[in-house]
Design a protein around this motif. Structure first.
Motif, PDB file in Angstrom:
ATOM      1  N   VAL A 283      -6.366  -3.126   2.254  1.00  0.00           N
ATOM      2  CA  VAL A 283      -7.584  -2.630   1.619  1.00  0.00           C
ATOM      3  C   VAL A 283      -7.760  -3.435   0.337  1.00  0.00           C
ATOM      4  O   VAL A 283      -7.037  -3.239  -0.641  1.00  0.00           O
ATOM      5  N   VAL A 284      -8.704  -4.358   0.379  1.00  0.00           N
ATOM      6  CA  VAL A 284      -8.911  -5.275  -0.743  1.00  0.00           C
ATOM      7  C   VAL A 284     -10.035  -4.742  -1.614  1.00  0.00           C
ATOM      8  O   VAL A 284     -11.072  -4.304  -1.115  1.00  0.00           O
ATOM      9  N   HIS A 285      -9.834  -4.789  -2.945  1.00  0.00           N
ATOM     10  CA  HIS A 285     -10.922  -4.377  -3.829  1.00  0.00           C
ATOM     11  C   HIS A 285     -11.069  -5.355  -4.987  1.00  0.00           C
ATOM     12  O   HIS A 285     -10.127  -6.048  -5.380  1.00  0.00           O
ATOM     13  N   ALA A 297      -4.184   7.222  -7.011  1.00  0.00           N
ATOM     14  CA  ALA A 297      -4.524   8.210  -5.992  1.00  0.00           C
ATOM     15  C   ALA A 297      -4.755   7.547  -4.634  1.00  0.00           C
ATOM     16  O   ALA A 297      -4.365   8.093  -3.590  1.00  0.00           O
ATOM     17  N   MET A 298      -5.363   6.359  -4.630  1.00  0.00           N
ATOM     18  CA  MET A 298      -5.604   5.662  -3.364  1.00  0.00           C
ATOM     19  C   MET A 298      -4.294   5.182  -2.735  1.00  0.00           C
ATOM     20  O   MET A 298      -4.122   5.254  -1.510  1.00  0.00           O
ATOM     21  N   ILE A 299      -3.367   4.686  -3.567  1.00  0.00           N
ATOM     22  CA  ILE A 299      -2.076   4.242  -3.033  1.00  0.00           C
ATOM     23  C   ILE A 299      -1.294   5.442  -2.508  1.00  0.00           C
ATOM     24  O   ILE A 299      -0.657   5.377  -1.448  1.00  0.00           O
ATOM     25  N   ASP A 300      -1.362   6.567  -3.226  1.00  0.00           N
ATOM     26  CA  ASP A 300      -0.694   7.782  -2.749  1.00  0.00           C
ATOM     27  C   ASP A 300      -1.233   8.216  -1.393  1.00  0.00           C
ATOM     28  O   ASP A 300      -0.483   8.717  -0.534  1.00  0.00           O
ATOM     29  N   VAL A 305      -1.073  -0.485   0.791  1.00  0.00           N
ATOM     30  CA  VAL A 305      -1.916  -1.464   1.488  1.00  0.00           C
ATOM     31  C   VAL A 305      -3.003  -2.024   0.581  1.00  0.00           C
ATOM     32  O   VAL A 305      -3.771  -2.900   0.992  1.00  0.00           O
ATOM     33  N   LEU A 306      -3.103  -1.521  -0.663  1.00  0.00           N
ATOM     34  CA  LEU A 306      -4.158  -1.984  -1.557  1.00  0.00           C
ATOM     35  C   LEU A 306      -3.822  -3.361  -2.118  1.00  0.00           C
ATOM     36  O   LEU A 306      -2.682  -3.627  -2.524  1.00  0.00           O
ATOM     37  N   ARG A 307      -4.825  -4.227  -2.131  1.00  0.00           N
ATOM     38  CA  ARG A 307      -4.726  -5.553  -2.732  1.00  0.00           C
ATOM     39  C   ARG A 307      -5.949  -5.751  -3.616  1.00  0.00           C
ATOM     40  O   ARG A 307      -7.040  -5.285  -3.279  1.00  0.00           O
TER      41      ARG A 307
END
Length: 520
Positions: A283-285, A297-300, A305-307
């Motif tokens: 999940v790229v932002h 909160a998104m990583i939790d 998967v966040l990049r």
């Protein structure tokens, strides 16, 4: 970067709101569009304008133009008359493709001699956007009929085209970023870099939830086509529909903006848990600072998967970080990757030590094309760092830490100087978003006789929530220094954001400064 389509078509497809096109059909339609454009007098180096919502035809037109060595200019279909006139004239487009319901607006500002090809609004797209599907105007050829009348282009142009992308006009008139053509070897490197940093394999499945008239989703789509990915486009971002599409299509990779995170987290927990998101690997932002509590909160929720990357339309992505790096350096937007580089400079143009805030200058990766601004080479020259060839600024302020990780403070033009103290509104906006009931926040400077500027906060609250200005100020005062507490607090029904989440802060700020010399 120009649109490229894979030479070997396979199972992956391009879809949006009930339409689906396999690569063979996509390639044929693009080649027919190329022949039609050539018959209309479009050739290598020329430009055409695309005033369409997200749908497969948007990408087909872009790819068709590229086969001719021409450039498709994506146009923000939200633009008002003056903005639309400026882009169509400034770009020098020879042909305009527009959805039926946008034909009247385009026709009212169309430069002399420019042709229109009309695209019917598909029923699924109309429903997703809340439109009554309008009947064709009858004044212009319809896209599907028009392209069916041409044979596919047999011989693509040898030269790759330059590309043009326009800013959204949040700080003034939209400006056209003109990028030089990319040689084949550098294009191949760009595709490899895309697959590596976006953590997706050739033939993988991606979802694009933002409008294709913006630089990041447009570039994402172009590289996804080049890599032969299965592409799902959203007509417009809707938080629950986003989750449904991930589950239904087993999406592996998405690119979003932080505002979408906020809207996803506002969904009731039972709604978020209803969908299987286990297919996600990346999940790229980018595009805006992400408040740390939102990213935590998104990583939790989704796992590591966040990049994140940082860059601009002019530079491409220059810094990157994955979830582990961000958790080790909370608040960072990453460190320079590949052949890109970052420096933070002081007022004298010299690099600043770690931890010191200054102007951020970026050196794009080698595979990124050189750029200028259409009709404004002086603006391009003003971005360059004295004594640092190849480094440019896109107007942001921040600092590097000892490990080379970059942290953003704010946009230079958003910084507020109150009583001689520099204040960065992004920090205050992050604090306000942590207040229960606040859906969106915009903080900026307004005139004050004593301090020069003081802070105003315009807030959008959740339905049924009633907050008072005193409660808002108390919330900020508990978390930040007193001089960062907004003097004015205004509640809005809706803050002026476009579909990608970009905030038009100027529309809120300008009325406060109207009539004051040198401010607007």
């Amino acid at each position: 970067m120009e649109a490229v389509v894979p030479s070997d078509a396979g199972a992956p497809a391009i879809r949006c709101a009930g339409q689906e096109r396999g690569y063979p059909a996509f390639l044929e339609r693009a080649a027919r569009i190329a022949t039609g454009l050539r018959a209309a007098g479009v050739g290598p180096g020329d430009r055409i304008a695309v005033v369409l919502r997200n749908e497969p035809a948007h990408l087909e037109i872009t790819a068709g133009a590229a086969l001719l060595g021409a450039c498709a200019v994506p146009v923000n279909w939200h633009f008002k008359q003056d903005e639309l006139r400026h882009v169509l004239t400034d770009s020098g487009s020879k042909v305009v493709f527009a959805h039926t319901d946008l034909i009247e607006a385009v026709g009212a500002v169309l430069p002399e001699g420019v042709r229109i090809v009309e695209a019917a609004v598909p029923a699924g797209l109309a429903a997703a956007c809340g439109l009554a599907a309008p009947p064709p105007t009858g004044a212009h050829p319809l896209l599907d009929d028009w392209l069916a009348g041409w044979e596919p282009l047999a011989q693509p142009a040898a030269e790759r085209p330059p590309t043009v992308i326009y800013s959204s006009g949040t700080t003034g008139r939209p400006k056209g970023v003109l990028r030089e053509p990319v040689p084949a070897d550098r294009l191949a490197s760009a595709v490899e870099r895309f697959l590596e940093y976006f953590a997706v394999a050739p033939g993988g499945r991606t979802l694009i939830p933002a409008p294709l008239y913006h630089a990041s989703p447009s570039q994402h789509a172009v590289l996804a086509l080049a890599a032969g990915l299965d592409i799902t486009l959203m007509p417009r971002f809707d938080a629950e529909e986003f989750l449904r599409l991930i589950e239904h299509h087993r999406i592996e990779q998405v690119q979003v903006v932080p505002t979408m995170f906020v809207r996803l987290l506002r969904l009731p927990k039972e709604v978020r848990e209803r969908y299987d998101l286990s297919s996600l690997t990346s999940v790229v932002h980018a595009a805006a600072p992400c408040p740390p509590h939102i990213k935590h909160a998104m990583i939790d929720w989704l796992g590591p998967v966040l990049r994140e990357y940082y860059g601009g339309s002019e530079t491409g992505a220059v810094t990157w970080c994955d979830s582990a790096e961000w958790l080790a350096h909370p608040g960072t937007v990453g460190r320079a990757s590949g052949t890109g580089a970052v420096e933070v400079l002081g007022p004298d143009g010299r690099p600043l030590p770690a931890g010191t805030t200054g102007d951020i200058y970026l050196k794009p990766a080698d595979e990124w094309p050189q750029f200028t601004y259409l009709g404004d080479p002086d603006k391009r020259a003003a971005m360059e760092a004295p004594g640092l060839p190849g480094y440019v600024t896109i107007g942001d302020i921040g600092h590097l830490d000892e490990d080379g990780f970059l942290y953003l403070s704010d946009r230079r033009h958003d910084m507020v100087i109150s009583g001689g103290v520099n204040i960065y509104p992004a920090e205050i906006e992050g604090a306000l978003l942590a207040l229960d009931g606040v859906r969106d926040a915009a903080v900026f400077g307004i005139p004050d006789e004593e301090f020069g500027e003081v802070l105003a906060a315009h807030l959008e609250t959740e339905a049924g929530v009633h907050l008072g200005a005193a409660a808002v100020r108390a919330h900020v005062a508990e978390r930040l220094a007193g001089y960062k507490v907004p003097r004015a607090v205004v509640f809005e029904q809706r803050l002026p954001r476009d579909e990608s989440g970009k905030l038009f802060k100027r529309r809120l700020r300008d009325p406060y400064w109207a009539g004051r010399d040198g401010t607007i």
